[in-house]
Design a protein around this motif. Structure first.
Motif, PDB file in Angstrom:
ATOM      1  N   LEU A 135      61.921  41.681 125.435  1.00 59.09           N
ATOM      2  CA  LEU A 135      61.286  42.315 124.286  1.00 59.09           C
ATOM      3  C   LEU A 135      59.978  42.959 124.703  1.00 59.09           C
ATOM      4  N   GLN A 186      67.012  37.914 125.742  1.00 56.95           N
ATOM      5  CA  GLN A 186      66.864  39.360 125.796  1.00 56.95           C
ATOM      6  C   GLN A 186      65.398  39.751 125.950  1.00 56.95           C
ATOM      7  N   TRP A 236      62.932  31.299 115.498  1.00 60.60           N
ATOM      8  CA  TRP A 236      62.248  31.628 116.753  1.00 60.60           C
ATOM      9  C   TRP A 236      61.424  30.446 117.273  1.00 60.60           C
ATOM     10  N   GLY A 262      62.832  45.282 113.076  1.00 59.49           N
ATOM     11  CA  GLY A 262      63.752  45.300 114.196  1.00 59.49           C
ATOM     12  C   GLY A 262      63.188  44.618 115.431  1.00 59.49           C
ATOM     13  N   ASP A 263      63.280  45.291 116.574  1.00 56.66           N
ATOM     14  CA  ASP A 263      62.803  44.706 117.825  1.00 56.66           C
ATOM     15  C   ASP A 263      61.303  44.462 117.795  1.00 56.66           C
ATOM     16  N   ALA A 264      60.545  45.313 117.089  1.00 55.40           N
ATOM     17  CA  ALA A 264      59.093  45.118 116.999  1.00 55.40           C
ATOM     18  C   ALA A 264      58.770  43.830 116.244  1.00 55.40           C
ATOM     19  N   LYS A 265      59.541  43.540 115.212  1.00 55.07           N
ATOM     20  CA  LYS A 265      59.346  42.278 114.491  1.00 55.07           C
ATOM     21  C   LYS A 265      59.701  41.096 115.378  1.00 55.07           C
ATOM     22  N   ASN A 266      60.788  41.205 116.103  1.00 54.65           N
ATOM     23  CA  ASN A 266      61.165  40.126 117.019  1.00 54.65           C
ATOM     24  C   ASN A 266      60.099  39.905 118.082  1.00 54.65           C
ATOM     25  N   ALA A 267      59.450  40.984 118.524  1.00 55.51           N
ATOM     26  CA  ALA A 267      58.376  40.845 119.500  1.00 55.51           C
ATOM     27  C   ALA A 267      57.209  40.048 118.919  1.00 55.51           C
ATOM     28  N   ARG A 326      67.174  34.555 122.724  1.00 54.39           N
ATOM     29  CA  ARG A 326      65.864  34.496 123.363  1.00 54.39           C
ATOM     30  C   ARG A 326      65.895  34.958 124.821  1.00 54.39           C
ATOM     31  N   PRO A 337      68.173  34.063 117.019  1.00 54.10           N
ATOM     32  CA  PRO A 337      67.860  35.099 118.013  1.00 54.10           C
ATOM     33  C   PRO A 337      68.366  34.745 119.405  1.00 54.10           C
ATOM     34  N   CYS A 363      56.151  45.799 111.067  1.00 58.49           N
ATOM     35  CA  CYS A 363      57.017  45.752 112.242  1.00 58.49           C
ATOM     36  C   CYS A 363      58.423  45.370 111.800  1.00 58.49           C
TER      37      CYS A 363
END
Length: 371
Positions: free
Chosen positions: A176, A174, A288, A256-261, A172, A170, A254
């Protein structure tokens, strides 16, 4: 006597046209869908002509016939099948008979625990088509040595290769969104994250049993358990509510971005599975920099050797010990575990490496060397 003719090795094709076939691109296929999507993207970026076909795009009792016709019409150089027990392997013998080379990746579905789940149905399917599908393949892909051993124990003559799932590292830097628990977990408290399907094989039952016994210790150490996932029709949330499990949140899926959050906002990751191929969620968590509690069935002994994870069994009493160890750990120790996990993923589980390995395997299969 005349000299024997020199046998020149068959030239390997420079470009391979491969179709990946699985049941679904949706959440119903869990980690398989994520793995195939990212593998196809990595192969395309590496210059391979790769695309993805799913069986569930065809409805009704003629699904197998329509799917087989599409694949034969497309005429790829090779078909890479992901997962077992459904249409993709049901039509595999007919596809092999038509001359289409097959590579099959069971994704953990031949592990003893997985085969014991719905045992009688799978025994019938094994006799009807599954064994024949695996025997007509040019090669079987295991995600880890333990899965390769489980395949070999079935007495199949088909060659087996080990190529793992990969994971993206990832960015990190960016920004979120806040994780879904941000309005319920006090600032400064830490979250132990479970991320994936709410399925009995994931060991959620023993995890809840252990967490319930440690409510006071969790509060004292400032830890919460967040169960983020899908697939059980709300039964897990109802159980947590009815049993009054403290400091435990059941949240919806979650992606995409929600999972990354979720991954960026958590402080540790847990997966006490009874059975896995090579879990994408665990690899993503380590990417992560999350220290992890993993069962040996996750097939990531390298994570233990690298001090990126602690082993826990899918057993309530043993999970109590593992969770207690987590609660007692200091920030520096957890940070070092996270850094070790990211280093492990970069060195052994990047999609660039997996794309190169699969491309070389395809070329060798088409040159006939696997046999």
């Amino acid at each position: 006597m005349a000299a024997a003719p020199v046998r020149r090795p068959q030239a390997l094709p420079l470009d391979v046209n491969v179709i990946h076939l699985s049941h679904s691109a949706g959440a119903s296929d869990g980690g398989i869908a994520i793995a195939v999507a990212e593998l196809v993207a990595a192969q395309q970026q590496a210059g391979l002509e790769a695309r993805w076909v799913t069986a569930d795009r065809f409805k009704g009792f003629r699904r197998d016939r329509r799917l087989r016709r599409e694949l034969c019409t497309a005429a790829p150089d090779l078909l890479h099948i992901h997962g077992l027990w459904r249409s993709p392997t049901r039509i595999a013998p007919a596809l092999a008979a038509s001359g289409l080379p097959l590579l099959i990746a069971p994704h953990g579905m031949l592990d003893p625990w997985a085969r014991a789940n719905s045992r009688w149905k799978k025994r019938l399917v094994w006799q009807l088509w599954e064994r024949r599908a695996l025997e007509t393949a040019h090669c079987l892909q295991a995600l880890c040595p333990a899965e390769a051993e489980a395949m070999a124990a079935l007495g199949l003559a088909t060659p087996i290769t080990v190529i793992p799932n990969g994971v993206a590292i990832p960015d990190r830097s960016q920004p979120l969104a806040a994780p879904p628990w941000s309005d319920r977990v006090p600032r400064g408290d830490r979250v132990l994250l479970f991320l994936g399907r709410f399925h009995p094989k994931k060991g959620i039952g023993p995890l809840l049993e252990a967490w319930s016994q440690l409510a006071t210790a969790a509060a004292r150490a400032g830890w919460w358990l967040a169960l983020v996932g899908y697939g059980d029709g709300g039964r897990l949330a109802a159980r947590v509510s009815s049993e009054g499990v403290e400091r435990c949140l059941v949240l919806g899926p979650c992606f995409g971005d929600a999972k990354n959050a979720c991954l960026a906002g958590a402080s540790a990751f847990v997966l006490p599975s009874f059975s896995e191929g090579l879990p994408m969620a665990a690899l993503e968590a380590m990417a992560w920099r999350l220290p992890a509690l993993l069962s040996p069935a996750c097939n990531l002994p390298e994570a233990f050797g690298a001090s990126a994870a602690w082993p826990v069994a899918a057993d309530g009493a043993q999970l109590v010990v593992g969770l207690g160890r987590l609660f007692a750990a200091g920030d520096l120790q957890l940070a070092q575990m996270g850094e070790a996990g990211e280093g492990l993923v970069r060195s052994q589980y990047s999609w660039d490496q997996v794309a190169k390995q699969t491309r070389e395997l395809y070329r060798r299969l088409l040159a006939g060397s696997s046999r």
